[in-house]
Design an enzyme around this catalytic site. Structure first.
Site, short mmCIF file in Angstrom:
data_model
loop_
_atom_site.label_atom_id
_atom_site.label_comp_id
_atom_site.label_asym_id
_atom_site.label_seq_id
_atom_site.Cartn_x
_atom_site.Cartn_y
_atom_site.Cartn_z
N THR A 199 0.70 -1.27 -0.07
CA THR A 199 0.07 -0.08 0.00
C THR A 199 0.73 1.10 -0.14
OG1 THR A 199 -1.75 1.18 1.22
CG2 THR A 199 0.04 -0.17 2.48
N ARG A 200 0.40 2.34 -0.47
CA ARG A 200 0.86 3.58 -0.60
C ARG A 200 -0.17 4.93 -0.12
NH1 ARG A 200 -1.29 4.69 -5.87
NH2 ARG A 200 -1.51 6.90 -5.53
N HIS A 204 -8.09 1.95 5.54
CA HIS A 204 -9.26 2.12 6.29
C HIS A 204 -10.27 0.92 6.45
CE1 HIS A 204 -9.02 6.74 5.44
NE2 HIS A 204 -8.84 6.38 3.92
N HIS A 207 -9.76 -1.82 3.89
CA HIS A 207 -8.46 -2.59 3.47
C HIS A 207 -8.35 -3.65 4.73
CE1 HIS A 207 -7.95 1.50 1.82
NE2 HIS A 207 -7.30 0.94 0.78
N ARG A 293 -7.32 -4.16 -7.35
CA ARG A 293 -7.87 -3.56 -8.77
C ARG A 293 -6.96 -2.66 -8.98
NH1 ARG A 293 -10.82 0.72 -10.37
NH2 ARG A 293 -12.37 0.28 -11.95
#
Length: 574
Positions: A199-200, A204, A207, A293
Site C-alpha cells: 500500500t501507498r 481504512h 483494507h 484492482r
C-alpha cells in the site's frame, strides 16, 4: 517456512561484504564519488539488503535491454522494471571514470558512503522506447514517464556494488526491516504462510477487511508492508501514513498481522510493477501476495482515460505465477453493505442490495471542509490522524502574491489586505514588501535577471514556510519574470493556498505616482535595467485576479481578494 528468494539465494550484500567493511570504508574515501538522487537511494538500499535479489548492482546495458524488451534478465530470470544509475555525462567526464573504474555512491542526506560501484559499462538509451515498453505509453501524464523526461540524466552506469554502510534512518526504526530480518521474524513467530499487502495510501476499514479475508481464506498471517520511499506525486506523506498503519494494527485479530516498512521508489507501472512487487515480497519471505484492482496504476492519461485496465495487473502476475512461486491473491474492490454492516467484494453483491462507498476524491473533500467521515468507512483513530495532517482550509495557511510595476499600488493593496485579514482573525498575517525584502534578505543582490530571480526565490521560500505554519502571507515584489513567479507558486502550493494577483496599473500612471523620482532617473539613463523602462515586465498568463487602481479602488480590490479566499474556504465562517 518463509518463501525462497527470487533466483534461489537472498543477495544480502551487507552480510556478504561485512568481512571487507573496514577496507571498503577506507577505499570509499579515496575514490571519485557521486551523490545519489532520492530514487537511486531507494533502489540502492533494496539492492544492498537483498530486496531486489537476484540483482547485485545497477543494470548493465545488456541487462537493461533484456528487461525492457523481454521482462527478463539475460539469464532468463523474470524481472520487469529496469534498475539503473543515471548520471550526467559531463559529471562522469569530470570524474575521469570509465569501464573498470570504481565509484563511491554517497547518501544525499548526510554524504555518507553507502557503496562502491565497479563500472561495467556506460550507455545511453531511447527514453521513448522505455516509456512505451515499460509503462505502455510515452505520455508525461504518467509520473514515471514525466520522471524519465525531466529527472533522468543522460548516461546510465551499469555494474555491481559492494556494501559500505546502510542508509541511516531516524524515523520508525523499529519497523524498518531488511528481508533477512523479516524472515527471522517469521521464523520467530512460526509463520509459515504469509499474505503480503502492498500500500501507498492510508488504510481504512475496507483494507483491513480485505487483508483479514485474504488471510483467513489462505489460513495465513498478514504482512502489511507499505511503501515509504517515492510514491505518486501528491500522495499523503509517509509520516502520516505510517501513523495510520500503526493505529490500524490493533484492529487485527491478535497475532494475525505485522507491520514492516519498505523503502521502495515506486514507478506506478501497473502490470509490470505488480510483478515487480510480487518478486520483492517473495524476497521478504511472503508466500502470498494481494494484487488489487488497478494495482500500482497512476490514474488517467493525457486524454482522460486510465493508463491500465482495472485487472491488467492481476492478469500479468497470474501469467507468471509459476515462475514467481508466490501465490497471487486477486481481489476486487470491497464495498460496504449498510443493511448488514459488512464489506463484500463488489462482484459478489446481489443486484438491488444497497451499498455505500467514499472515493478518494470525496475523502479529500471531507478532510478539506471538515465534513464528517463515517465510522463504517474508517476508524476514528485513523480519521483523527488524517485530520491532523490535513486540516480544513480555514486552518491552513495561504499566500497572496501581488506582482506589478514599481508604484503600481501593490504595496498599498498589500497593507490594506493585511489590515482586512487581521480584522478577520484566526491566523497571523505577515507582510513581505519588495523593498523590505531587498533590505533585510537580499541587500547584496543587484538587478540582473539572475539576481532578481534569486530575490524572488527567497521571497517564495519565506512565503512557503509561513504558509506551511498556517499563517497568511502577503508578498508584494515587482517579480517581473513569469518563470520565477511560477517557481514560487509551485513551492508555496505544496504548503497551502497560493493566489497570484497582477496589479496591472498602466506604466504612465506608475510614473506619475512615483514620488521618489525613480522612473525619471531611469528614463534619464541614471539607472540601468529598470523594469518597465529598459527591462521587460512579463505579465502573468493566468493570474487569479487582475487589478488596476485607475479602475478599481483599493478597498474594492481587497474585497475581491477576500472573496477568493472565502470561496476556497480559507477564511469565513468557522
Amino acid at each position: 517456512m518463509a518463501n525462497s528468494p527470487h533466483g534461489g539465494v537472498l543477495k544480502d550484500l551487507y552480510i556478504r561484504d561485512e568481512p571487507l567493511k573496514e577496507a571498503l570504508q577506507a577505499e570509499a574515501e579515496t575514490l571519485p564519488h557521486v551523490v545519489l538522487t532520492e530514487r537511486q537511494l531507494c533502489d540502492l538500499e533494496l539492492i544492498l539488503n537483498g530486496g531486489f535479489s537476484p540483482l547485485q548492482g545497477f543494470h548493465t546495458q545488456a541487462e537493461y535491454t533484456s528487461v525492457v524488451h523481454n521482462n527478463r534478465l539475460p539469464d532468463g530470470t523474470l524481472w520487469t522494471i529496469p534498475i539503473y544509475l543515471d548520471i550526467d555525462r559531463t559529471t562522469l567526464d569530470s570524474l575521469g571514470v570509465s569501464p573498470g573504474s570504481r565509484l563511491t555512491l554517497r547518501d544525499p542526506r548526510d554524504d555518507q558512503p553507502l557503496a562502491i560501484l565497479t563500472i561495467s559499462d556506460l550507455y545511453t538509451v531511447d527514453r521513448s522506447q522505455e516509456a512505451l515498453l515499460v509503462y505502455g505509453a510515452d505520455d508525461e501524464a504518467h509520473p514515471a514517464v514525466h520522471y524519465l523526461r525531466h529527472n533522468t540524466r543522460d548516461t546510465l552506469v551499469g555494474g555491481d556494488v559492494q556494501a559500505v554502510n546502510a542508509p541511516q534512518h531516524y524515523d520508525y526504526v523499529a519497523i524498518r526491516r531488511s528481508p533477512a530480518e523479516v524472515r527471522a521474524l517469521f521464523k520467530k513467530l512460526n509463520w509459515t504462510r504469509v499474505v503480503a499487502f502492498q500500500t501507498r495510501n492510508p488504510m481504512h476499514r475496507a483494507h483491513r477487511e480485505l487483508t483479514v479475508r485474504a488471510a483467513r481464506m489462505r489460513h495465513a498471517n498478514v504482512l502489511i508492508q507499505p511503501v515509504v520511499g517515492l510514491t505518486k506525486p501528491g500522495d499523503i506523506d509517509h509520516f502520516t501514513r505510517v501513523r495510520v498503519y500503526q493505529a490500524i494494527m490493533p484492529k487485527y485479530p491478535n497475532g494475525m498481522a505485522q507491520l514492516s516498512l519498505l523503502p521502495l521508489a515506486m514507478r506506478m507501472g501497473g502490470p509490470r510493477e505488480a510483478v515487480w512487487h510480487a518478486i520483492i515480497r517473495k524476497n521478504f519471505g511472503a508466500t502470498h501476495f494481494i494484487v488489487g484492482r488497478d494495482h500500482a496504476g497512476p490514474g488517467s492519461n493525457s486524454q482522460g482515460a486510465d493508463f491500465y485496465g482495472p485487472y491488467e495487473a492481476q492478469d500479468l502476475v497470474l501469467k507468471y505465477r509459476d515462475e514467481l512461486d508466490i501465490e497471487v491473491v486477486p481481489f476486487q474492490m470491497l464495498t460496504y453493505l449498510p443493511d448488514t454492516d459488512e464489506y463484500q467484494p463488489i462482484n459478489e453483491v446481489a443486484e438491488g442490495v444497497k451499498t455505500l462507498n467514499i472515493s478518494g476524491t470525496e475523502l479529500r473533500r471531507r478532510l478539506k471542509t471538515g465534513a464528517p467521515i463515517p465510522e463504517w468507512f474508517s476508524y476514528p483513530e485513523v480519521v483523527r490522524i488524517l485530520r491532523e495532517a490535513n486540516p480544513p482550509r480555514d486552518l491552513q495557511g495561504f499566500t497572496v502574491f501581488l506582482t506589478g510595476l514599481h508604484a503600481s499600488g501593490k504595496e498599498s493593496i498589500a497593507r490594506a489586505l493585511q489590515v482586512a485579514l487581521n480584522q478577520e482573525g484566526g491566523r497571523s498575517v505577515s507582510l513581505l514588501l519588495g523593498e523590505t525584502i531587498r533590505q533585510e534578505l537580499s541587500s547584496e543582490l543587484g538587478y540582473t535577471k539572475r539576481e532578481r530571480d534569486i530575490n524572488v526565490a527567497r521571497i517564495g521560500f519565506v512565503a512557503a514556510e509561513l504558509t506551511r505554519s498556517g499563517a497568511a502571507c502577503i508578498a508584494a515584489p515587482i517579480a517581473p519574470y513569469d518563470e520565477a513567479r511560477l517557481q514560487v507558486k509551485k513551492l508555496v502550493a505544496k504548503a497551502g493556498g497560493f493566489y497570484l494577483v497582477h496589479v496591472a496599473t498602466p506604466l504612465e500612471v506608475c510614473i506619475k505616482n512615483d514620488r521618489a523620482g525613480v522612473y525619471a532617473r531611469a528614463i534619464a539613463g541614471d539607472i540601468k535595467g529598470f523594469t518597465g523602462i529598459d527591462d521587460v515586465y512579463e505579465p502573468p498568463v493566468n493570474p487569479d485576479l487582475v487589478a488596476d487602481i485607475t479602475k478599481t479602488s483599493i478597498s474594492q480590490i481587497v474585497h475581491e481578494i477576500i472573496l477568493l479566499l472565502e470561496r476556497d474556504g480559507y477564511i469565513g465562517d468557522r
